[in-house]
Design an enzyme around this catalytic site. Structure first.
Site, short mmCIF file in Angstrom:
data_model
loop_
_atom_site.label_atom_id
_atom_site.label_comp_id
_atom_site.label_asym_id
_atom_site.label_seq_id
_atom_site.Cartn_x
_atom_site.Cartn_y
_atom_site.Cartn_z
N LEU A 162 85.07 2.91 0.29
CA LEU A 162 84.03 2.60 1.28
C LEU A 162 83.89 1.08 1.33
O LEU A 162 83.95 0.41 0.29
CB LEU A 162 82.69 3.23 0.89
CG LEU A 162 82.50 4.72 1.17
CD1 LEU A 162 81.20 5.20 0.51
CD2 LEU A 162 82.46 5.02 2.65
N ASP A 163 83.69 0.54 2.53
CA ASP A 163 83.41 -0.88 2.65
C ASP A 163 82.16 -1.23 1.84
O ASP A 163 81.28 -0.38 1.65
CB ASP A 163 83.17 -1.26 4.12
CG ASP A 163 84.43 -1.20 4.95
OD1 ASP A 163 85.53 -1.16 4.36
OD2 ASP A 163 84.32 -1.18 6.20
N PRO A 164 82.05 -2.48 1.36
CA PRO A 164 80.84 -2.88 0.62
C PRO A 164 79.55 -2.59 1.39
O PRO A 164 78.53 -2.26 0.79
CB PRO A 164 81.04 -4.38 0.42
CG PRO A 164 82.52 -4.56 0.44
CD PRO A 164 83.04 -3.56 1.43
#
Length: 318
Positions: free
Chosen positions: A51-53
């Site tokens: 997942l993206d930050p």
């Protein structure tokens, strides 16, 4: 998952009878209380993608032999809900990055946004962000952009499928989102222009701000179902260009990854997710065991997990 979350999951799983045979757990306990080296973790753990930050939502975790099946969650259909903020482009295509340029946004309307969706549905080709860890000739793309090194060739476009793309809500200026405070310096803009200049004619780097106003830039919420490998950030970035403006992601939630979903299950194969709060609580206090020897968080997992291979260690338990 972040490092802290990785550690939380690993700690709970490696001492749970759901995933480690009870006699091995007892043996580990004995070694920990005695002298000598600490027992190594006996459970293999992996995740089906990242997942993206900025993002939250579904993340599939594989344990034991389940890790061998995680590849199927890289190429599966994923569903997202995302909020886009107009008028500003960032290096990462989301609000975690720095401002690269600002652009007019007042001309963009709800109808204008919906009118261009057809261009982004079905099979499309998208270019990953230049500020990404993808490599070209062994060097991450972001190193070219930061150092002003011309790209040896265009960033390879990826063919992806957008199964659905819908407007959930037009927020207009009625929201609390703002552009990132951090901005590219003139030197950073020049370096990025040099990197892109060898493969892209006249890369957009110049600021074209709207007249000053106290009104926040318009924002809107989208939902989409996409194939594996799709960059939601790139879709929002390209939408901004197609609207004659700029845009970046300010919220991103993965609602579905394959058969795992945060929403109500739609079919027999669907599985609901264990909320992260369950693991957060267990991290603070694991709670008492029930009559079968399981704690509250383990019961939550029992109700939801999917056995894909190997012996079901829970088959004898209610």
């Amino acid at each position: 998952m972040g490092t802290e979350r990785d550690a939380t999951i690993k700690k709970l799983i490696c001492k749970s009878p759901l995933f480690v045979e009870r006699d091995k757990l007892e043996s580990q306990q004995g070694r920990r209380h005695g002298k000598g080296k600490r027992a190594k973790d006996t459970v293999k753990i992996g995740q089906g993608g990242t997942l993206d930050p900025l993002a939250d939502g579904v993340l599939v975790v594989g344990v034991g032999k389940g890790t061998k099946r995680l590849n199927e969650f890289l190429d599966c259909v994923k569903e997202y809900r995302t909020t886009a903020l107009l008028g500003c482009e960032t290096d990462s295509y989301d609000s975690e990055g720095a401002r690269v340029r600002v652009a007019p946004w007042r001309h963009v309307t709800k109808d204008a946004v919906e009118s261009i969706f057809e261009r982004f549905r079905g099979e499309i080709y998208q270019t990953p962000p230049v500020f990404s860890a993808l490599k070209m000739d062994g060097k991450p793309l972001y190193e070219y952009a930061r150092s002003g090194i011309p790209l040896p060739r265009p960033i390879e476009k990826r063919k992806v499928t957008v199964h659905s793309l819908e407007l959930v809500s037009w927020l207009g200026s009625n929201h609390n989102y703002r552009w990132p405070e951090k901005q590219f310096t003139a030197e950073e803009k020049e370096a990025m222009a040099k990197a892109l200049g060898s493969v892209e004619k006249d890369p957009l780097m110049k600021d074209e701000p709207d007249p000053t106003s106290d009104q926040p830039p318009a924002a809107f919420v989208l939902s989409m179902k996409v194939s594996g490998g799709t960059y939601v950030r790139s879709i929002i970035h390209d939408l901004g260009h197609a609207l004659g403006s700029a845009a970046h992601v300010v919220t991103l939630t993965r609602l579905r990854q394959g058969r795992f979903t945060t929403e109500a299950p739609e079919g027999e194969q669907d599985r609901s997710c264990v909320p992260w709060e369950v693991f957060e609580r267990a991290k603070e206090t694991e709670g008492e065991c029930d009559e079968s020897g399981y704690r509250g968080w383990e019961r939550e997992v029992l109700d939801r997990f999917d056995i894909v291979e190997g012996k079901n260690q829970t088959k004898e338990f209610p």
